[in-house]
Design a protein around this motif. Structure first.
Motif, mmCIF file in Angstrom:
data_model
loop_
_atom_site.group_PDB
_atom_site.id
_atom_site.type_symbol
_atom_site.label_atom_id
_atom_site.label_comp_id
_atom_site.label_asym_id
_atom_site.label_seq_id
_atom_site.Cartn_x
_atom_site.Cartn_y
_atom_site.Cartn_z
ATOM 1 N N MET A 106 39.651 43.076 42.494
ATOM 2 C CA MET A 106 38.443 42.864 41.955
ATOM 3 C C MET A 106 37.310 43.344 42.240
ATOM 4 O O MET A 106 36.577 43.845 41.695
ATOM 5 C CB MET A 106 38.413 41.181 41.982
ATOM 6 C CG MET A 106 36.994 40.468 41.703
ATOM 7 S SD MET A 106 36.679 40.689 39.919
ATOM 8 C CE MET A 106 37.984 39.715 39.273
ATOM 9 N N VAL A 107 36.999 43.391 43.724
ATOM 10 C CA VAL A 107 35.932 43.897 44.289
ATOM 11 C C VAL A 107 35.920 45.344 44.162
ATOM 12 O O VAL A 107 34.917 46.099 43.718
ATOM 13 C CB VAL A 107 35.789 43.438 45.783
ATOM 14 C CG1 VAL A 107 34.816 44.386 46.467
ATOM 15 C CG2 VAL A 107 35.730 41.853 45.769
ATOM 16 N N ALA A 108 36.966 46.037 44.445
ATOM 17 C CA ALA A 108 36.861 47.562 44.432
ATOM 18 C C ALA A 108 36.860 47.816 43.015
ATOM 19 O O ALA A 108 36.359 49.151 42.750
ATOM 20 C CB ALA A 108 38.235 48.317 45.089
ATOM 21 N N GLY A 109 37.763 47.339 42.261
ATOM 22 C CA GLY A 109 37.806 47.724 40.444
ATOM 23 C C GLY A 109 36.460 47.518 39.980
ATOM 24 O O GLY A 109 36.054 48.634 39.268
ATOM 25 N N SER A 110 35.956 46.666 40.238
ATOM 26 C CA SER A 110 34.440 46.236 39.714
ATOM 27 C C SER A 110 33.541 47.243 40.178
ATOM 28 O O SER A 110 32.612 47.815 39.226
ATOM 29 C CB SER A 110 34.086 44.819 39.933
ATOM 30 O OG SER A 110 34.837 43.849 39.501
ATOM 31 N N THR A 111 33.485 47.633 41.224
ATOM 32 C CA THR A 111 32.496 48.605 41.800
ATOM 33 C C THR A 111 32.889 49.938 41.274
ATOM 34 O O THR A 111 31.855 50.657 40.984
ATOM 35 C CB THR A 111 32.659 48.517 43.552
ATOM 36 O OG1 THR A 111 32.430 47.377 44.000
ATOM 37 C CG2 THR A 111 31.688 49.529 44.210
ATOM 38 N N LEU A 112 34.087 50.390 41.045
ATOM 39 C CA LEU A 112 34.448 51.662 40.697
ATOM 40 C C LEU A 112 34.222 51.860 39.378
ATOM 41 O O LEU A 112 33.503 52.900 38.871
ATOM 42 C CB LEU A 112 36.028 51.912 40.930
ATOM 43 C CG LEU A 112 36.673 53.201 40.488
ATOM 44 C CD1 LEU A 112 35.809 54.293 41.293
ATOM 45 C CD2 LEU A 112 37.948 53.211 40.889
ATOM 46 N N LEU A 113 34.357 50.777 38.491
ATOM 47 C CA LEU A 113 33.777 50.817 37.158
ATOM 48 C C LEU A 113 32.493 50.992 37.060
ATOM 49 O O LEU A 113 31.745 51.818 36.266
ATOM 50 C CB LEU A 113 34.274 49.425 36.389
ATOM 51 C CG LEU A 113 33.852 49.404 35.044
ATOM 52 C CD1 LEU A 113 34.443 50.367 34.021
ATOM 53 C CD2 LEU A 113 34.139 47.881 34.511
ATOM 54 N N MET A 165 41.506 34.394 48.036
ATOM 55 C CA MET A 165 40.736 34.995 46.951
ATOM 56 C C MET A 165 39.363 35.429 47.517
ATOM 57 O O MET A 165 38.866 36.473 47.074
ATOM 58 C CB MET A 165 40.655 34.149 45.839
ATOM 59 C CG MET A 165 42.230 34.027 45.161
ATOM 60 S SD MET A 165 42.057 32.946 43.451
ATOM 61 C CE MET A 165 40.963 33.661 42.548
ATOM 62 N N TYR A 166 38.705 34.350 48.100
ATOM 63 C CA TYR A 166 37.143 34.575 48.155
ATOM 64 C C TYR A 166 36.820 34.818 49.914
ATOM 65 O O TYR A 166 35.608 35.369 50.122
ATOM 66 C CB TYR A 166 36.481 33.248 47.537
ATOM 67 C CG TYR A 166 36.672 33.346 46.210
ATOM 68 C CD1 TYR A 166 36.153 34.183 45.318
ATOM 69 C CD2 TYR A 166 37.437 32.146 45.616
ATOM 70 C CE1 TYR A 166 36.094 34.138 44.032
ATOM 71 C CE2 TYR A 166 37.623 32.068 44.292
ATOM 72 C CZ TYR A 166 36.834 33.119 43.396
ATOM 73 O OH TYR A 166 36.980 33.024 41.987
ATOM 74 N N ALA A 167 37.399 34.152 50.590
ATOM 75 C CA ALA A 167 36.709 34.014 52.136
ATOM 76 C C ALA A 167 36.693 35.495 52.680
ATOM 77 O O ALA A 167 35.654 35.680 53.234
ATOM 78 C CB ALA A 167 37.900 33.023 52.929
ATOM 79 N N LEU A 168 37.475 36.334 52.249
ATOM 80 C CA LEU A 168 37.439 37.666 52.883
ATOM 81 C C LEU A 168 36.710 38.650 52.061
ATOM 82 O O LEU A 168 36.810 39.769 52.414
ATOM 83 C CB LEU A 168 38.652 38.082 53.408
ATOM 84 C CG LEU A 168 39.376 37.333 54.409
ATOM 85 C CD1 LEU A 168 40.789 38.119 55.224
ATOM 86 C CD2 LEU A 168 38.481 37.341 55.741
ATOM 87 N N ALA A 169 36.127 38.230 51.009
ATOM 88 C CA ALA A 169 35.574 39.313 50.120
ATOM 89 C C ALA A 169 34.562 40.172 50.787
ATOM 90 O O ALA A 169 34.688 41.316 50.239
ATOM 91 C CB ALA A 169 34.705 38.525 48.887
#
Length: 464
Positions: free
Chosen positions: A381-388, A322-326
């Motif tokens: 999570m990362v791509a969706g939050s940034t796009l929003l 979930m987190y290590a490769l964020a």
């Protein structure tokens, strides 16, 4: 030359130092807040079982999830009116009050007080989630995903460190006369108060308010009302462009009378924003459904005395996914585009459901499935939050972000509640299959043809 954030577009301030300072503060408070959240949740089920019984312990933990989701509403209002700093501090403050109430519940044996405390304890999670958006307010367009992912990754540090403090906090609480298992919640209360205090004192200038002033200086508008003094509606109409007309009712200001409904109207009108919200919510729903029942699945294949070490190892690998490769996911989202990373996340979620659902007695296969599940969650999570964040204008952005966190929390709570019944009636393979089916709407949105000229479809353009 002054670097005040109110300078005009002809003499823009150097926001680089402001953004670096903001990221350092957010990274630090994410670690502190992550420890506070995880150390409480780590013993929350055990404490709930002691006070209310095993059958009720799951509902008590769900209360923290629901509380974090519902707190997105008042936190969003505070952020919209006053900025990130008081909004994040408020969320941590609510979490601190919740931790104190849980300690009182353990002392008195009160089940209603325990539920109320866990409901408010979700404020810590709400603050940790909202902090990722503060990293985007002043980020350069080509670094938004990386800087957001850095704050997501900081949660890992707190989550990994927290279990090492649980036993120490419990012993310290016992020395102070607190009941067993309540000491970690007292520790969480202190951690949340520390995070709130650091943000209130040091998160200056406020990143969201600074971004609004910069946008107003560029466009010659009031940062509180948007173009023409029409509030969020005016800002959306001016910034969306003719290619994607947005018709919203005028609001008197971004902070009064807009609410999550205004955020929903903007998200519904912007295809990229819809994709961002759906990626975050669906990714979280699938992750919670498949992950929550993995320990139960393992219990059916191991003796009671051997299952806990196996569960700990498998879930640790899942959290690492979930987190290590964020940060790597954020870099890919900046280089390849948000939509491409969301599609990659969808592929990993589907692969995770297939691998975990067919694992049977194979612990290695289940662990691989849960690592893929974590990676898929990280990507969405990362791509969706940034796009929003970059698909809606400054005036309405906090409302849209609060709406996204509300939907994500409710999706996770629903998945956790339903997964137990599906597991009991049909088993883990069927649960994994249903989770894969739930990915279908997100896949359809991500594969939707991009209309020529539509802004923000690939997360390349900037709103506000």
């Amino acid at each position: 030359m002054t670097t005040d954030v109110t300078t005009t577009a002809s003499a823009p301030p150097d926001i680089g130092p402001i953004q670096r300072r903001t990221l350092r503060l957010l990274f630090s408070t994410q670690i502190i807040g992550g420890i506070g959240v995880t150390i409480g949740i780590a013993v929350g089920g055990l404490l709930a079982a002691e006070i209310a019984g095993t059958a009720v312990s799951g509902l008590v933990l769900s209360a923290a999830v629901v509380g974090g989701a519902l707190l997105a509403i008042p936190v969003t209002r505070i952020i919209t009116r006053h900025g990130r700093r008081p909004g994040l501090a408020f969320a941590y403050g609510v979490g601190a009050v919740g931790g104190a109430l849980v300690v009182l519940a353990a002392t008195s044996g009160s089940i209603p007080l325990l539920f109320l405390g866990m409901l408010m304890f979700g404020g810590g999670s709400a603050a940790n989630l909202q902090a990722r958006y503060a990293a985007v307010d002043l980020a350069a367009p080509d670094r938004r995903a990386r800087q957001l992912s850095l704050i997501v990754w900081a949660t890992t540090v707190g989550a990994v460190a927290a279990p090492n403090f649980a036993a120490l906090a419990d012993r310290a609480g016992g020395g102070l006369g607190l009941p067993p298992l309540s000491g970690p919640f007292a520790f969480s209360t202190v951690a949340f108060l520390l995070a709130a205090g650091v943000l209130l004192l040091l998160l200056r200038p406020d990143p969201l308010l600074t971004a609004r002033r910069l946008a107003a200086a560029r466009t010659g508008t009031d940062p509180a009302t948007g173009p023409g003094g029409t509030g969020p509606a005016g800002a959306v109409a001016a910034e969306a462009g003719a290619a994607t007309p947005v018709k919203l009712p005028a609001a008197p200001s971004a902070g009064r009378g807009a609410g999550l409904r205004a955020g929903w109207l903007v998200v519904r009108a912007q295809p990229a924003a819809r994709l961002g919200v759906a990626a975050v919510a669906v990714g979280h729903l699938v992750m919670v459904a498949v992950m929550a029942m993995a320990p139960v699945h393992l219990r059916d294949h191991y003796p009671v005395e051997d299952v806990l070490p196996v569960v700990g190892l498998v879930l640790s690998l899942h959290i690492a996914g979930m987190y290590a490769l964020a940060p790597v996911v954020g870099w890919l989202a900046d280089r390849l585009g948000r939509r491409g990373v969301i599609l990659g996340g969808v592929g990993m979620l589907l692969a995770a459901c297939a691998v975990a659902g067919t694992a049977g007695h194979s612990t290695v296969r289940l662990a691989v499935g849960l690592v893929l599940l974590g990676l898929g969650w990280s990507a969405t999570m990362v791509a969706g939050s940034t796009l929003l964040s970059e698909s809606v204008p400054d005036a309405i952005r906090p409302h849209a972000q609060g709406l996204s966190d509300l939907l994500m929390g409710l999706a996770g709570a629903l998945a956790g509640a339903v997964s137990g019944f599906v597991m009991q009636w049909a088993g883990y393979p069927v649960l994994s299959l249903l989770a894969a089916v739930a990915v279908a709407p997100l896949l359809a949105l991500a594969l939707r043809p991009v209309r020529p000229g539509a802004p923000d479809e690939e997360g390349r353009a900037k709103c506000g």
